[in-house]
Enzyme design. Structure first.
Site: not given
Ligand code: SAM
Length: 227
Positions: A67
């Site tokens: 992000s």
């Molecule tokens: N937290 C991160 C950072 O430090 O920048 C950004 C995370 S990214 C925007 C969103 C993450 O959520 C992705 O890695 C995706 O695989 C994960 N994700 C999506 N749906 C999910 C779920 N139901 N459970 C766990 N992770 C999930």
């Protein structure tokens, strides 16, 4: 040479915090200090290192993103953490937001559905000495009952609606921060605060996240890679 390089990155972080975060109104000094401290360039793929401190999200593989620094800062500030807070994060991604949380509190639980990302994040966090973090591979929208209740829950992917399984895992006065809205458009960054059996709801700002993917059970599951 390595010490000199790390000094350069530290200076870039100071500038990132000043120009992209403090200037946009995030005032929580603990959050600003955490963002100055975590080496964001060590969480991104090699191809993105030069852009690690720029004002935006970056690809981390598997159709997912790290992000924007400002969004990490504002979501963290909205959690209103103190050192005793127990925090659950949904969407570990590369582990950067996890590290920012671990700078501020003693217990962080984080769930990621893409196993390769979870493994890489756990390795990075371990190498950098973030010992307060426990990681899990799975569908975070179902929560992590074993360690509940949590003082704060942060969802770093876009949910279509209020995630009730997570609201149930909030401690009294606990706070849940989550982007709510269409999967491939804009969402409203929303804060829920638990008051007994009810929840106050505050809309904060428009944002754009990759979708929260709710797994439909082993036989219907499709392998990772959605963006
Ligand atoms: N937290 C991160 C950072 O430090 O920048 C950004 C995370 S990214 C925007 C969103 C993450 O959520 C992705 O890695 C995706 O695989 C994960 N994700 C999506 N749906 C999910 C779920 N139901 N459970 C766990 N992770 C999930």
């Amino acid at each position: 040479m390595e010490a000199e390089q790390s000094q350069i990155y530290a200076l870039r972080r100071v500038r990132m915090v000043e120009d992209q975060i403090a200037r946009r109104g995030v005032r929580d000094e603990n959050v600003l200090a955490a963002m100055r401290s975590v080496p964001r360039h060590l969480f991104v793929p090699d191809s993105q290192v030069d852009d690690a401190y720029r004002d935006g999200a970056l690809p981390i593989g598997f159709g997912q993103t790290i992000s924007q620094p400002y969004i990490v800062a504002i979501m963290t500030a909205l959690l209103k953490l103190d050192v005793r807070s127990r925090v659950l994060e949904i969407g570990t991604g590369c582990g950067y937001q996890t590290a920012v949380l671990a700078e501020l509190v003693g217990e962080v639980y984080t769930i990621e559905r893409v196993p390769q990302l979870a493994e890489r994040a756990a390795e990075t966090l371990g190498r950098l000495g973030y010992r307060a973090v426990q990681t899990l591979v799975g569908d975070g929208s179902r929560g992590w009952r074993e360690h509940a209740p949590y003082d704060a829950i942060i969802v770093t992917a876009a949910a279509a609606e209020a995630p009730f399984a997570l609201l149930r895992e909030l401690a009294p006065d606990g706070r849940l921060v989550v982007p709510i809205g269409a999967a491939h458009g804009e969402q409203m960054l929303t804060v829920f605060v638990r008051r007994g059996d009810t929840f106050e709801e505050h809309e904060e700002l428009l944002c754009r996240f990759v979708p929260l993917i709710e797994d439909r059970g082993p036989e219907q599951d499709d392998p990772g890679g959605e963006g």
